[in-house]
Design a protein around this motif. Structure first.
Motif, short mmCIF file in Angstrom:
data_model
loop_
_atom_site.label_atom_id
_atom_site.label_comp_id
_atom_site.label_asym_id
_atom_site.label_seq_id
_atom_site.Cartn_x
_atom_site.Cartn_y
_atom_site.Cartn_z
N PRO A 249 0.85 -1.20 0.00
CA PRO A 249 0.00 0.00 0.00
C PRO A 249 0.89 1.25 0.00
N ALA A 250 0.38 2.35 -0.55
CA ALA A 250 1.18 3.57 -0.74
C ALA A 250 1.83 4.06 0.55
N ASP A 251 1.08 4.07 1.66
CA ASP A 251 1.66 4.57 2.92
C ASP A 251 2.76 3.64 3.43
N VAL A 252 2.59 2.35 3.28
CA VAL A 252 3.61 1.39 3.71
C VAL A 252 4.82 1.48 2.79
N ALA A 253 4.58 1.67 1.48
CA ALA A 253 5.68 1.82 0.53
C ALA A 253 6.52 3.06 0.85
N ALA A 254 5.88 4.14 1.29
CA ALA A 254 6.62 5.35 1.67
C ALA A 254 7.53 5.08 2.86
N ARG A 255 7.03 4.33 3.84
CA ARG A 255 7.86 3.97 4.99
C ARG A 255 8.98 3.02 4.56
N ALA A 256 8.69 2.13 3.61
CA ALA A 256 9.71 1.21 3.10
C ALA A 256 10.85 1.99 2.44
N ARG A 257 10.52 3.08 1.75
CA ARG A 257 11.57 3.92 1.12
C ARG A 257 12.50 4.50 2.18
N LEU A 258 11.93 5.02 3.26
CA LEU A 258 12.75 5.58 4.35
C LEU A 258 13.62 4.50 4.98
N ASP B 274 3.43 -3.50 8.43
CA ASP B 274 2.07 -3.00 8.60
C ASP B 274 1.78 -2.52 10.02
N ARG B 275 2.69 -2.77 10.96
CA ARG B 275 2.53 -2.28 12.33
C ARG B 275 3.41 -1.07 12.61
#
Length: 164
Positions: free
Chosen positions: A66-75, A132-133
């Motif tokens: 999901p977009a929000d999780v992907a953004a955290r994955a980038r960081l 996801d957490r």
């Protein structure tokens, strides 16, 4: 005419699969991501899978986050690459929220979930945090110690040293 001999290739290692999958995870669902996931799927199709857990895990690798999780994955990916600590705001399975400083080492997928694996300063131990957490990821300016990802991944055989 001379016969062309292809060099023998080795299967992807767990660390290589994790690195490729993390690179794809933060691409989102755009056209480049679709093409890249199709390439990873092609590479994985050649693996001999006789384990349902591994098969489910590989399916998760090629699904966009999901977009929000992907953004955290980038960081997280940036922190791993630059060897910088991150501050995680994390909701555990019981719903408790904590803020933790983590030395990120690698990411992995097991069954249906992505995990950040790193050294948690609060627990002073290796921990795995489900993507996801993770509520939020904050980059820090604190360098992380270098860690070999292979030592943190499952299915890796540990070399035993003999006592002299």
């Amino acid at each position: 005419m001379a016969e062309v001999v292809k060099p023998q290739t080795q299967p992807l290692t767990t660390a290589e699969i994790a690195a490729l999958a993390l690179s794809l995870a933060h691409l989102g669902s755009g056209p480049q991501a679709v093409t890249a996931r199709r390439g990873l799927q092609h590479a994985l199709d050649h693996l001999d899978l006789d384990d349902d857990v591994i098969a489910a895990t590989l399916d998760t690798l090629i699904e966009p986050l999901p977009a929000d999780v992907a953004a955290r994955a980038r960081l997280i990916a940036d922190a791993i690459t630059s060897r910088m600590m991150v501050r995680l705001h994390y909701r555990d399975a019981a719903g408790s929220i904590t803020s933790r400083e983590v030395e990120p080492v690698t990411c992995l997928v097991h069954r249906d979930y992505w995990y950040l694996v790193g050294v948690c300063r609060m627990r002073r131990a290796i921990r795995a945090f489900r993507f996801d957490r993770i509520i939020a990821v904050e980059p820090t300016l604190t360098p992380s110690r270098p860690h070999l990802a292979d030592r943190f991944l499952p299915f890796q055989r540990r070399k035993r040293t003999r006592a002299a």
